[in-house]
Design an enzyme around this catalytic site. Structure first.
Site, PDB file in Angstrom:
ATOM      1  N   SER A 134       7.446 -78.925  73.883  1.00 17.34           N
ATOM      2  CA  SER A 134       8.204 -79.785  72.966  1.00 17.34           C
ATOM      3  C   SER A 134       7.342 -80.974  72.531  1.00 17.34           C
ATOM      4  CB  SER A 134       9.520 -80.208  73.630  1.00 17.34           C
ATOM      5  OG  SER A 134      10.425 -80.715  72.682  1.00 17.34           O
ATOM      6  N   HIS A 170      11.142 -75.389  69.284  1.00 17.02           N
ATOM      7  CA  HIS A 170      12.560 -74.998  69.409  1.00 17.02           C
ATOM      8  C   HIS A 170      13.069 -74.392  68.098  1.00 17.02           C
ATOM      9  CE1 HIS A 170      12.164 -77.247  73.044  1.00 17.02           C
ATOM     10  NE2 HIS A 170      12.107 -78.412  72.433  1.00 17.02           N
TER      11      HIS A 170
END
Length: 247
Positions: A134, A170
């Protein structure tokens, strides 16, 4: 022994739910160790949790997961002060630097305040594998999409730029990510953008994308580029990359 060439593994994964612990290291994090070439001893892995404020509780959960994995594990904390007198010397001793998620905007600001941007570049050139999830993925690129500023996703464009692309994380689990990446690329705010579904990672040797890998079957990686010919003159084109499953 360092990796044979500067290597980055940028991911939207690396963890799974544990059996006796809250989390365990999944295949992507283990693959970062494999890329380092470490053998004959426990691999040395340092976790950098700047993006979430160096939470000591999470550090303890990472320690448990590292014990299960058999890693020689440590942390580089910057809050409230660096926990190593010479962060560069510490990082140069590692096989893998793993950067956790959180606020990539705050991460970049704190790293630059401590000169960690330059340190990490030298560590990368030395052959220590840089990896993360991330925010710990976006940071290596020119920029990407982030919720660092609030619930509405925005662009971040001041990444470390070790890799001359942008990054979308994501990509399959947060429905606003894909359309925003497409709009930012079409508008020229982001350049060529490399994106990962949850459970997927991208491997770079130097600045060249050499492989997409996955710890979850059926997930994908994507390259989004600007293309002439849309209603406003430019649109975004997406090309799927099939990852190799790390079975």
């Amino acid at each position: 022994m360092p990796a044979e060439q500067p290597t980055i593994l940028a991911t939207s994964g690396g963890y799974r739910q544990g059996v006796r612990t809250r989390l365990e290291f999944d295949r992507l994090l283990h693959y970062a160790v494999e890329l380092s070439g470490a053998s004959g001893r426990p691999p040395r892995v340092t976790h950098v949790g700047t993006a979430a404020g160096d939470q000591r509780g999470f550090n303890a959960e990472m320690d448990e997961a590292a014990w299960l994995a058999g890693f020689d594990f440590s942390h580089l904390n910057l809050f409230t002060m660096p926990n190593h007198a010479d962060p560069e010397a510490h990082l140069l001793e590692q096989d893998v630097v793993w950067v956790n998620g959180g606020s990539v905007v705050n991460l970049l600001a704190v790293w630059r305040a401590h000169g960690l941007d330059g340190i990490l570049h030298r560590v990368w050139q030395h052959g220590v594998v840089l990896a993360g999830v991330s925010a710990g993925s976006i940071c290596w690129y020119q920029g990407g999409t982030t919720d660092s500023f609030g619930p509405e996703l925005r662009a971040v464009t001041n990444g470390l730029a070790f890799l001359p692309y942008a990054n979308g994380v994501h990509y399959d689990s947060e429905e606003r990510r894909r359309p925003l990446v497409h709009r930012l690329v079409a508008d020229g705010i982001l350049g060529e953008t490399h994106c990962t579904d949850d459970g997927v990672g991208l491997v770079y040797h130097g600045t060249e994308l050499v492989e997409a890998v996955a710890e979850v079957r059926g997930k994908g990686a994507y390259i989004v580029t600007a293309e002439a010919g849309g209603a406003d003159g430019t649109t975004a084109s997406e090309r799927r990359q099939e990852p190799r499953f790390l079975g």
